[in-house]
Enzyme design. Structure first.
Site, PDB file in Angstrom:
ATOM      1  N   ASP A 124      -9.572  -0.367  -7.596  1.00 60.93           N
ATOM      2  CA  ASP A 124      -8.360   0.230  -8.137  1.00 60.93           C
ATOM      3  C   ASP A 124      -8.354   0.275  -9.659  1.00 60.93           C
ATOM      4  O   ASP A 124      -7.835   1.224 -10.262  1.00 60.93           O
ATOM      5  CB  ASP A 124      -7.105  -0.462  -7.597  1.00 60.93           C
ATOM      6  CG  ASP A 124      -7.121  -1.975  -7.709  1.00 60.93           C
ATOM      7  OD1 ASP A 124      -7.991  -2.533  -8.410  1.00 60.93           O
ATOM      8  OD2 ASP A 124      -6.248  -2.613  -7.076  1.00 60.93           O
ATOM      9  N   GLY A 173       0.841  -1.191   0.000  1.00 65.45           N
ATOM     10  CA  GLY A 173       0.000   0.000   0.000  1.00 65.45           C
ATOM     11  C   GLY A 173       0.868   1.229   0.000  1.00 65.45           C
ATOM     12  O   GLY A 173       2.054   1.176   0.324  1.00 65.45           O
TER      13      GLY A 173
END
Length: 476
Positions: free
Chosen positions: A234, A19
């Protein structure tokens, strides 16, 4: 007289292995915003202020995400980001957590690569007429059916997908962002809302599903800063940042997975689409992401882990020197989905010699990935009636020159590689538009990407015959 403006936004971008928090700084002059009609004169700079690992944990035989570790990493990154105008969160799709009636998480979300859903999809009728989705064993609908009957399921008051769960912890507000909700298998692809009739038919609890919210809506506030719904899947954010000037383009969002498809105005639900196992997922501004999930760079990532993480640049250089298309496999084979002994599975299915080195195996993976991407682009073209003129390859795979060249050769289309940070860019652009920094639709946002990001063009080389022969060898 003009006035220079500088506006900062924070994107939390969570991938399957890591991340990061990215700050986007928009700089321009008042009255010079980017509009529908063409290129604006604003600037957009990205700064990755924090990176953190995303490492799943196996407990009691079940593979979980370390969601509290991800939340900690997100908070650390937001502190490093400093003052920003808003925050947006995106992540992978399908996985979720249950909250109880007090809003307490009942357990760490289960990883989509866990085996608990094995065989469930085969016991459920074809749902394509409702959800328009590719049948994948880990779709949320099958995960929920696997969970039904457990104590955790009985105790749950709400189901939140991963980015919605993190947004809830920041703001205290409950909801389901549309683009990610569209991957669950329980959204009606025609209406863009939960299919209550399907939920009832499957015997799932309707009270678990929160209201749908759309990209650009303000979810709530974290320490006074607005948290904005973006394309929280995403891939939805990545497609926003595809820097195309034309309507007829294909895209490959390349990372652990390759999401290969077209951007359409509406779903494609015909028999050809169903047979090709194509998915119709929601995009920003009411678009449809018509795509297939291809295994992507996951097999290479797993092999490199098994090999002790060798230098990727050296490996790719050696792989480029190997003869092409000697060994290929069907990367859509579900045998490649679980972790562990990836090298052994590739050796077996590709017929690799026992003494094949790492470069030979890497070339097998990349040739096979280009072949799978070729198949997906052509199937999307045939099922939709759209004829793409170019392939935009965005995401981490855009750094992989060998993959980009092979994709151009395999598809017979020019490949425009970049931006690498497409997901974070799309996240930031939706926030900037919500704040009035960018005006207009997807064309305006893409104009700013073209203006500010590096794009590399690869032309196809040679003829199609070797790729046709390779496709025949894998039965595709």
């Amino acid at each position: 007289m003009t006035t220079t403006m500088t506006r900062r936004f924070a994107a939390v971008d969570l991938g399957a292995s890591s991340g990061r928090v990215v700050v986007g700084t928009f700089t321009g002059e008042s009255g010079e915003g980017t509009g529908e009609s063409g290129e604006g004169r604003g600037r957009l700079e990205l700064d990755v202020v924090h990176r953190f690992a995303n490492e799943p944990v196996r407990v009691g035989g079940t593979l979980h995400w370390d969601i509290l570790g991800l939340y900690r990493g997100m908070l650390d990154g937001l502190r490093k980001a400093g003052p920003v105008e808003s925050i947006g969160i995106d992540s992978w799709a399908v996985d979720y957590g249950f909250l109880d009636a007090d809003g307490v998480l009942l357990g760490n979300p289960v990883h989509y690569r866990d085996a608990r859903t094995d065989g469930i999809a085969g016991r459920v009728r074809d749902l394509y007429d409702v959800n328009g989705l590719q049948t994948l064993p880990f779709n949320t609908v099958y995960q929920l059916l696997a969970a039904a009957g457990t104590r955790q399921y009985a105790a749950a008051a709400t189901m939140l997908l991963v980015p919605d769960l993190l947004a809830y912890w920041l703001t205290g507000e409950i909801g389901a962002e549309y683009t990610n909700a569209s991957t669950t298998g329980l959204l009606d692809v025609r209406t863009g809302n939960w299919s209550w009739s399907l939920i009832e038919e499957l015997g799932l609890r309707a009270d678990l599903f929160p209201p749908i919210r759309r990209p650009g809506e303000v979810i709530g506030h974290f320490e006074g800063t607005p948290v904005v719904a973006v394309g929280s899947h995403d891939t939805a954010s990545a497609v926003v940042a595809v820097p195309s000037k034309i309507k007829d383009f294909a895209y490959v969002s390349s990372g652990t997975w390759s999401l290969v498809g077209l951007e359409l105005d509406g779903p494609v639900l015909g028999d050809d689409s169903r047979a090709a196992n194509f998915t119709n997922e929601g995009g920003v501004d009411g678009t449809i992401r018509y795509l297939r999930n291809v295994m992507g760079l996951w097999p290479l990532q797993e092999c490199m882990r098994e090999w002790g993480s060798p230098d990727i640049s050296d490996l790719l250089r050696e792989a480029a020197e190997e003869p092409g298309l000697r060994y290929v496999v069907d990367l859509d084979d579900p045998v490649f989905l679980p972790p562990g002994d990836m090298t052994g599975r590739l050796r077996n299915l590709a017929g690799l010699p026992a003494d094949a080195g790492n470069a030979v195996i890497a070339r097998c993976i990349l040739d096979s990935l280009a072949l799978a991407q070729r198949r997906a682009v052509r199937q999307a073209r045939d099922a939709s009636g759209r004829n793409p003129q170019v392939v935009h390859l965005v995401g981490g795979g855009a750094r992989n020159e060998l993959l980009c060249r092979l994709t151009a050769d395999a598809t017979g289309l020019p490949v425009l590689a970049g931006p690498v940070e497409a997901t974070a860019l799309g996240n930031l652009l939706v926030q900037a538009r919500a704040a009035g920094v960018v005006t207009g639709g997807l064309d305006a946002m893409r104009a700013l990407v073209r203006q500010t990001q590096q794009i590399v063009r690869y032309e196809p080389r040679g003829d199609d015959a070797p790729w046709r022969a390779a496709a025949a060898r894998v039965g595709r």
